[in-house]
Design an enzyme around this catalytic site. Structure first.
Site, short mmCIF file in Angstrom:
data_model
loop_
_atom_site.label_atom_id
_atom_site.label_comp_id
_atom_site.label_asym_id
_atom_site.label_seq_id
_atom_site.Cartn_x
_atom_site.Cartn_y
_atom_site.Cartn_z
N SER A 104 0.79 -1.22 0.00
CA SER A 104 0.00 0.00 0.00
C SER A 104 0.83 1.28 0.00
O SER A 104 0.28 2.37 -0.11
CB SER A 104 -0.97 -0.01 1.18
OG SER A 104 -0.29 0.19 2.38
N LYS B 202 -6.14 4.25 8.74
CA LYS B 202 -5.21 5.17 8.08
C LYS B 202 -5.74 6.59 8.11
O LYS B 202 -4.98 7.54 8.33
CB LYS B 202 -4.97 4.69 6.63
CG LYS B 202 -4.10 3.44 6.56
CD LYS B 202 -4.04 2.85 5.15
CE LYS B 202 -3.05 1.70 5.08
NZ LYS B 202 -3.04 1.05 3.75
#
Ligand SMILES: [Ca+2]
Ligand SMILES: [Ca+2]
Ligand SMILES: [Ca+2]
Ligand SMILES: [Ca+2]
Ligand SMILES: [Ca+2]
Ligand SMILES: [Ca+2]
Ligand SMILES: [Ca+2]
Ligand SMILES: [Ca+2]
Ligand SMILES: [Ca+2]
Ligand SMILES: [Ca+2]
Ligand SMILES: [Ca+2]
Ligand SMILES: [Ca+2]
Lengths: 201, 201, 201, 201, 201, 201
Positions: B98, B141
């Protein structure tokens, strides 16, 4: 202060601080560049360094390769010459990122020809942009520096709160610089250029 | 917003978002290019990166090597110069795909000389053709980005449904861009060229 | 048919078929060549590929290096330029020889500038002389292709008997080509050259 | 005899014999040389080959590199061109030294442009000086050759006594050559040069 | 004496002696140099050699690279040509330092073009300065040499006392040279130059 | 004193001291440089050396590459020539940093053409700046030196206290130099240049 002064009497050696099983200890990072006549190239890392510490050496080298010219270091000296970074004692395994500033300083000393000051020791991780990142073991490291007769210690700015844990009497005999960029480390730790020139004369 | 702004104040650093054992966290991807005078070549990846994350760095680099010219990046700068991608902190293992957009952005920032905006963080896998593929941990996140004072977040278009999981009050304080091509990331995240030029002047 | 069409809209991407724990799935093989200006060389394989699948990529590349000129591919483009083959998603381990035809097609598409048709998917091992060898999982792969909106599927000639296992209603909506040489694959799967030229104009 | 004839219809492919869990089997060794225009160099070995079988390929290559000129092979063709030796099927692990003669023959066929005869199969270890050393499994290998429609088989001279174990009716339908030097193998197995020339015309 | 004579009939092959699970055995060390036209470089070691035996081959090669000119060997022949040392049989693992003299002799034979005498076998470790160091298994090795029809055996001087263990009737049929420098080995084991010239004529 | 004298009779061999399972022992470090005509490059380390001992060899080499010119050694001789450091016996594993001085001395002897004195043995770790660091096993090493007929032993200055453990009668027959810089080692251990010249004449 005989040991650290002797070890750092030539350019390319910087005094670091480590946490060991038995508290803290002083360590020396040594750097050398092969004589261009030998035709040797590549990077060699020795001293039974663990993965993280080997990466620290690569970061120190890349920092100087990319930003050394801004620091007025003769980075062209790195071209076509083998670089070796060694951390004695040869048989003792070592790891962790906290020798980053020490490795950068040893290499900058080597490139500049300016020896590292014999009364200075340092600890701190370095990022690729030269930021000094926090490390562990500040108390043990300062005690070890003090025992070794060091009088000036460089630590990461973000470790300043850890100074509270250092016994007052030790703290009083140490000048501590809390730094956030490795340029500050080099400004403080490298002997002035005229000292290097005098030594070379 | 001091940390991310400081870290990204120079070209070559981008702010990413990671899932950690303790929720989410901000991470910084740093990239450097060796001074051509040093003669250093090759690619170095540090920060205790796992196999998947190392592959992300290789994909980011190949994307720019093959398509950078279309993006008006001076890809010739990559020639005969060592590239280093580092993700502090040095001792913390990291893995996963990611950080792909963050790595691509750090490298594009370095090549273009345009710093990454200090208020922007991002997450997303990148394919070799520049597609932004979905990742996990959107909620953690975004919470981490918010805690760190970030105001703009880039996520993969295919993760847009995950925004429903983000608390309303956090969501309200973040500008979120759902992107499907890394070019969109670069358009949003890189400071305008004139900022870079002003900084260089 | 949005996904496969989008993914294969640029030269260098081909749609393959894989057997996974949960039946079959579509996968995309992406190939890129570094801009000669970057000076990058070598071969990079990413996507958490297992040993057999990495060998498939090497076979695809050697097939084109040795026989590409007969196929009127500009193999000189491979000289002094880094080749990268990637199979998203980046974190999912993949293995097996059955992506051989897909890898060869992605690379041939890249070299020729002819995009792969968006309605075509394929499976098959390739030998070094270009023979298409049989693979497993024909039924699951065709079901996956059908689900993904693919209308043309290429399978090895020696797998033709396996078509009996494919449900009649799926089989009826797919054009299946049973091929024995990878040249047949390229003939069917690559968009005609004039399409590529039109796209480039 | 369709399979072996088809597989060996181009130069660079030779038919070998292996012992497998289920008796014996025919295998094909394929060799290719990169087009000089591609700039590819080095040696690639694929087919999930074990250590001993990889060494066999290196021995075959060194034999031809050192003695090929004596055999009137154009060994200069090996210069600056990548060599690839592959043994399908790609997913099946293979090992042992007994494909040495087959590897040498495939490479000599490639260099000479003379296809290997489609009715010939072979087994035998090769030493660096070209001696054919004994191998195991003669009975299973000859049965497999016979099943595959092969009519001529080459075995090591020192394995001649093992022919006693082969059923009379199989033995009667095979021409067996017991050889002690790999030159004998090449003399028998490679199609005459005029056949190659006719094919090329 | 057919086997050893045949094997050593070309330059580059020397007869050694090994201790195996089943007593002692004769082994052959084969060396080859790539035709300069092939452009092949590097060193290849095959025969399932263990670490110690691979080091023996490196020592043999370095000995000749550094001292070969003193021995009037045309060491320039090693330049830009791939060297291969192989010890059949290919599937049998081998290890230990005692093939050092045999490897040095095979390579010196190759360089000089002088075949090794077919009636000679040898055993001994070689140091980098050419000293012949003691090895084990003298009794088993001499018995094996005798069984193989060898009539002259070279052993390390420091192994002379071990000759007492060899049965009288075997000892009587063998000429044993106890040597301390590998030059003595080469003097005894290589056929005279005029033999080589006659063979080449 | 036959053994050590013989072994060190040519430049490039130095006598070291090791601790083994059975007390102490004498060991020989041998160094060679490939003839420039052979075109061989790189560094080879043999003798079943452990990681620490391999690092010692790298340190010795880097020390000479960086500081050899100051010592008036012809370091240009290292250019484009393969260096080999070997420590017999080939089958015995060895490790530890204490052969550092011996490796440096063997290499300096080789470069200078000055043989090492046959009556001298040595032990000590060397740092990259040439400092001689302390080692273990002084007592066993001196006993071994004495048994081997050595009359002069070099030890690290920081090991001087360990001499108290050495039996008086052994101590009386040895001249021991406690050194802190490897230059002292070379001054004492290398035969005078005129000896080398006489030998070469
Ligand atoms: Ca640490
Ligand atoms: Ca400051
Ligand atoms: Ca991840
Ligand atoms: Ca958008
Ligand atoms: Ca498969
Ligand atoms: Ca067809
Ligand atoms: Ca076998
Ligand atoms: Ca015959
Ligand atoms: Ca042995
Ligand atoms: Ca003699
Ligand atoms: Ca030791
Ligand atoms: Ca002294």
């Amino acid at each position: 202060l005989p040991e650290a002064r002797q070890r750092t009497s030539v350019p390319g050696v910087a005094t670091g601080l480590a946490v060991t099983g038995a508290g803290g200890d002083v360590l020396y990072v040594e750097a050398s560049l092969a004589d261009p006549e030998t035709g040797a190239t590549g990077v060699t890392l020795t001293g039974q360094l663990g993965d993280v510490m080997k990466e620290s050496a690569q970061i120190a080298l890349s920092y100087l390769r990319s930003r050394g010219a801004e620091l007025e270091l003769p980075v062209g000296s790195l071209k076509d010459r083998s670089v070796h970074v060694h951390v004695p004692a040869g048989a003792i395994p070592k790891d962790g990122p906290s020798a980053g500033v020490t490795m950068t300083t040893a290499l900058a000393s080597l490139l500049s020809g300016r020896p590292v000051r014999g009364d200075v020791a340092m600890t701190g991780e370095v990022s690729l942009t030269g930021r000094v990142l926090p490390i562990g073991g500040v108390k043990q490291k300062l005690l070890a520096a003090h025992r070794a007769g060091i009088t000036t210690v460089l630590i990461p700015a973000r470790n300043e709160p850890d100074l509270d844990d250092v016994p007052e009497e030790v703290r009083a005999e140490l000048t501590v610089h809390a730094v956030s960029d490795v340029r500050e480390v080099l400004d403080i730790a490298l002997s002035p250029a005229h000292v290097a020139e005098a030594a070379a004369a």
